[in-house]
Design a protein around this motif. Structure first.
Motif, mmCIF file in Angstrom:
data_model
loop_
_atom_site.group_PDB
_atom_site.id
_atom_site.type_symbol
_atom_site.label_atom_id
_atom_site.label_comp_id
_atom_site.label_asym_id
_atom_site.label_seq_id
_atom_site.Cartn_x
_atom_site.Cartn_y
_atom_site.Cartn_z
ATOM 1 N N GLY A 204 0.895 -0.822 0.009
ATOM 2 C CA GLY A 204 0.036 0.063 0.170
ATOM 3 C C GLY A 204 0.905 1.435 -0.295
ATOM 4 N N ASN A 205 2.410 1.162 -0.307
ATOM 5 C CA ASN A 205 2.776 2.513 -0.533
ATOM 6 C C ASN A 205 2.652 3.108 -1.302
ATOM 7 O OD1 ASN A 205 4.426 1.554 1.455
ATOM 8 N ND2 ASN A 205 6.091 0.223 0.380
ATOM 9 N N PRO A 206 2.972 4.450 -1.536
ATOM 10 C CA PRO A 206 2.614 5.319 -2.622
ATOM 11 C C PRO A 206 3.257 5.313 -3.507
ATOM 12 C CG PRO A 206 2.722 6.330 -0.602
ATOM 13 C CD PRO A 206 2.382 5.191 -0.279
ATOM 14 N N CYS A 207 3.376 6.018 -4.875
ATOM 15 C CA CYS A 207 4.952 5.520 -5.446
ATOM 16 C C CYS A 207 5.950 6.995 -5.169
ATOM 17 C CB CYS A 207 4.250 6.090 -6.762
ATOM 18 S SG CYS A 207 5.821 5.921 -8.171
ATOM 19 N N VAL A 208 6.323 6.705 -4.378
ATOM 20 C CA VAL A 208 7.681 8.281 -3.934
ATOM 21 C C VAL A 208 8.062 9.252 -5.534
ATOM 22 C CG1 VAL A 208 9.100 6.717 -2.006
ATOM 23 C CG2 VAL A 208 9.743 6.768 -4.454
ATOM 24 N N MET A 209 7.829 8.516 -6.822
ATOM 25 C CA MET A 209 8.219 8.760 -8.402
ATOM 26 C C MET A 209 7.100 10.160 -8.382
ATOM 27 S SD MET A 209 11.098 7.204 -10.797
ATOM 28 C CE MET A 209 9.716 6.173 -10.957
ATOM 29 N N VAL A 210 6.053 8.775 -8.277
ATOM 30 C CA VAL A 210 4.293 9.850 -8.630
ATOM 31 C C VAL A 210 4.459 11.014 -7.730
ATOM 32 C CG1 VAL A 210 2.550 9.579 -9.176
ATOM 33 C CG2 VAL A 210 3.849 8.399 -9.880
ATOM 34 N N ALA A 211 4.460 10.477 -6.029
ATOM 35 C CA ALA A 211 3.823 11.667 -5.096
ATOM 36 C C ALA A 211 4.907 13.094 -4.972
ATOM 37 C CB ALA A 211 3.753 10.599 -3.885
ATOM 38 N N HIS A 212 6.087 12.393 -5.347
ATOM 39 C CA HIS A 212 7.369 13.961 -4.778
ATOM 40 C C HIS A 212 8.525 14.008 -5.024
ATOM 41 C CE1 HIS A 212 9.152 10.959 -1.434
ATOM 42 N NE2 HIS A 212 7.986 10.715 -1.522
ATOM 43 N N GLY A 213 8.416 13.063 -6.617
ATOM 44 C CA GLY A 213 9.622 13.066 -7.465
ATOM 45 C C GLY A 213 10.681 12.330 -6.768
ATOM 46 N N THR A 214 10.842 11.093 -6.464
ATOM 47 C CA THR A 214 12.111 10.772 -5.673
ATOM 48 C C THR A 214 12.053 10.311 -6.302
ATOM 49 O OG1 THR A 214 11.230 11.319 -3.232
ATOM 50 C CG2 THR A 214 12.972 9.726 -3.722
ATOM 51 N N PRO A 215 13.677 9.926 -6.862
ATOM 52 C CA PRO A 215 14.146 9.359 -7.541
ATOM 53 C C PRO A 215 13.962 7.749 -7.165
ATOM 54 C CG PRO A 215 16.040 10.801 -7.523
ATOM 55 C CD PRO A 215 14.692 11.364 -6.764
ATOM 56 N N CYS A 216 14.032 6.679 -7.830
ATOM 57 C CA CYS A 216 13.581 5.290 -7.702
ATOM 58 C C CYS A 216 14.091 4.057 -8.282
ATOM 59 C CB CYS A 216 12.410 5.307 -6.873
ATOM 60 S SG CYS A 216 11.698 3.813 -6.115
ATOM 61 N N LEU A 217 14.967 3.717 -7.932
ATOM 62 C CA LEU A 217 14.997 1.588 -9.866
ATOM 63 C C LEU A 217 14.037 1.262 -9.443
ATOM 64 C CD1 LEU A 217 18.909 1.412 -9.388
ATOM 65 C CD2 LEU A 217 17.434 2.889 -11.048
ATOM 66 N N GLY A 218 12.594 1.033 -8.506
ATOM 67 C CA GLY A 218 12.264 0.168 -8.096
ATOM 68 C C GLY A 218 11.039 -0.526 -9.233
ATOM 69 N N PRO A 219 10.884 0.027 -10.038
ATOM 70 C CA PRO A 219 10.413 -0.284 -11.958
ATOM 71 C C PRO A 219 11.175 -1.030 -13.032
ATOM 72 C CG PRO A 219 10.311 1.921 -11.468
ATOM 73 C CD PRO A 219 10.926 1.571 -10.401
ATOM 74 N N VAL A 220 12.876 -1.173 -11.843
ATOM 75 C CA VAL A 220 13.162 -1.738 -12.961
ATOM 76 C C VAL A 220 14.683 -3.134 -12.297
ATOM 77 C CG1 VAL A 220 14.239 -0.633 -14.481
ATOM 78 C CG2 VAL A 220 15.403 -0.617 -12.501
ATOM 79 N N THR A 221 14.215 -2.859 -10.179
ATOM 80 C CA THR A 221 14.804 -3.836 -9.715
ATOM 81 C C THR A 221 13.962 -4.582 -9.194
ATOM 82 O OG1 THR A 221 15.910 -1.994 -9.076
ATOM 83 C CG2 THR A 221 15.880 -4.335 -7.134
ATOM 84 N N GLN A 222 14.641 -6.252 -9.099
ATOM 85 C CA GLN A 222 14.292 -6.996 -9.289
ATOM 86 C C GLN A 222 13.366 -7.296 -6.977
ATOM 87 O OE1 GLN A 222 15.597 -11.161 -9.702
ATOM 88 N NE2 GLN A 222 15.550 -11.998 -7.178
ATOM 89 N N ALA A 223 12.440 -7.964 -6.932
ATOM 90 C CA ALA A 223 11.229 -8.076 -5.832
ATOM 91 C C ALA A 223 12.314 -9.032 -4.799
ATOM 92 C CB ALA A 223 9.797 -8.436 -5.874
ATOM 93 N N GLY A 224 11.942 -8.842 -3.465
ATOM 94 C CA GLY A 224 13.172 -8.942 -2.436
ATOM 95 C C GLY A 224 13.398 -8.928 -1.338
ATOM 96 N N CYS A 225 13.154 -7.283 -1.362
ATOM 97 C CA CYS A 225 13.056 -6.163 0.118
ATOM 98 C C CYS A 225 12.079 -5.983 0.909
ATOM 99 C CB CYS A 225 14.006 -4.918 0.023
ATOM 100 S SG CYS A 225 13.195 -4.173 -1.410
ATOM 101 N N GLY A 226 11.171 -6.838 0.579
ATOM 102 C CA GLY A 226 9.592 -6.247 0.622
ATOM 103 C C GLY A 226 9.593 -4.964 0.514
ATOM 104 N N ALA A 227 10.041 -3.955 -0.382
ATOM 105 C CA ALA A 227 10.106 -2.336 -0.693
ATOM 106 C C ALA A 227 10.241 -1.845 0.318
ATOM 107 C CB ALA A 227 8.204 -2.048 -1.029
#
Length: 312
Positions: A204-227
């Protein structure tokens, strides 16, 4: 290598530690009629992924009851000789001795699993690949001629066949237990191949790039950390390396849309998995794009260009 997709390569049929597993690829042999033997090896790394195994605590009791931990210097001084049914390897290859040692480990291991960003992509120390390591040594050491090192930090898969790659910096405890259990049971490990964005949605996290423009590699990074980082309004740093099919071009457009320069985009990719191929290529493309506007720097503007810019 296929740790990114959660598949196993280079393995033979049968269950580890059973008569069916006695003959391994390349002539490697394992014992029969005994508990499977587990070995854990360290190369150039911070030990964090080995500590993840020790952090299993209660689960370790179950592991120890079902396998013989034959070599794990982080936990014990025991040094039992091979062959080993499963070898977990942490760290990258950075010295000539490392290169020789990993070849020996491969020969005495039925299954070889690399764990962590250092072992799977060269780690943060692969930043050395972008510069002259000899120059570094001359600055850091009084006698650099005593230092035996390679020019590059490389993943284990660059030197020997690897049966599975478990990504992360550090790796996830649950995924580690899954991989160990899967190899001991003779089945394919079930490790997610989707991106961190899926984990963000699940939390249920808001997208940090959409919400406040924070650079984020989440879209290209493999899951495993629990975001983990986005849960605290931080952008993903790419600790788990590139996902199965990363669309770095699309992410580059988003990052630039938030005002980042090509050099800044390249820097985002150059962290824990700087040498992972998709991240390496993305950083080089961004860097090349940053250099292009400077090619004409210093040239006088043609007549009329300044006025047109001013009118606009």
């Amino acid at each position: 290598m296929t740790g990114m997709t959660g598949t196993v390569t280079g393995t033979s049929a049968g269950t580890v530690g059973t008569p069916a597993a006695a003959a391994a690829p390349g002539g490697r042999r394992t014992r029969t009629g005994a508990r499977p033997r587990l070995a854990v090896w360290k190369f150039a790394s911070c030990d964090g992924c080995q500590l993840t195994l020790l952090d299993c605590e209660d689960e370790l009791l179950s592991i120890a009851a079902n396998v013989e931990i034959a070599y794990f210097l982080e936990a014990s001084s025991a040094r039992l000789p091979g062959p080993y049914d499963v070898s977990l390897v942490e760290g990258s290859v950075t010295t000539p001795h490392d290169a020789e040692r990993i070849r020996h480990i491969r020969r005495v291991s039925r299954y070889l699993v690399t764990i962590g960003a250092c072992a799977t992509s060269g780690g943060v120390q692969a930043l050395r690949n972008l510069a002259d390591v000899r120059e570094f040594a001359s600055i850091v050491y009084a006698r650099p001629d005593y230092i035996a090192t390679l020019d590059r930090s490389t993943p284990i898969s660059a030197h020997v066949p690897v049966d599975f790659e478990l990504r992360g910096c550090p790796i996830d405890k649950g995924q580690l237990l899954e991989v160990i259990g899967a190899f001991l049971a003779g089945r394919r490990p079930v490790v997610p191949a989707h991106s961190v964005c899926v984990e963000c949605k699940a939390r249920g996290n808001p997208c940090v790039m959409v919400a406040h423009g924070t650079p984020c590699l989440g879209p290209v990074t493999q899951a495993g950390c629990g975001a983990l980082c986005p849960a605290f309004n931080r952008g993903c740093f790419g600790c788990f390396g590139p996902m199965e099919t990363p669309n770095a071009d699309a992410l580059d457009g988003l990052l630039r849309g938030h005002g980042m320069t090509g050099a800044e985009v390249a820097r985002v990719y150059r962290t824990f998995n700087v040498a992972a191929e998709p991240f390496r290529r993305a950083a080089e493309r961004a860097e090349a794009a940053a250099a292009r506007p400077r090619e004409g720097a210093g040239e006088p503007a043609r007549q009329g260009e300044g006025e047109a810019d001013g009118d606009a």
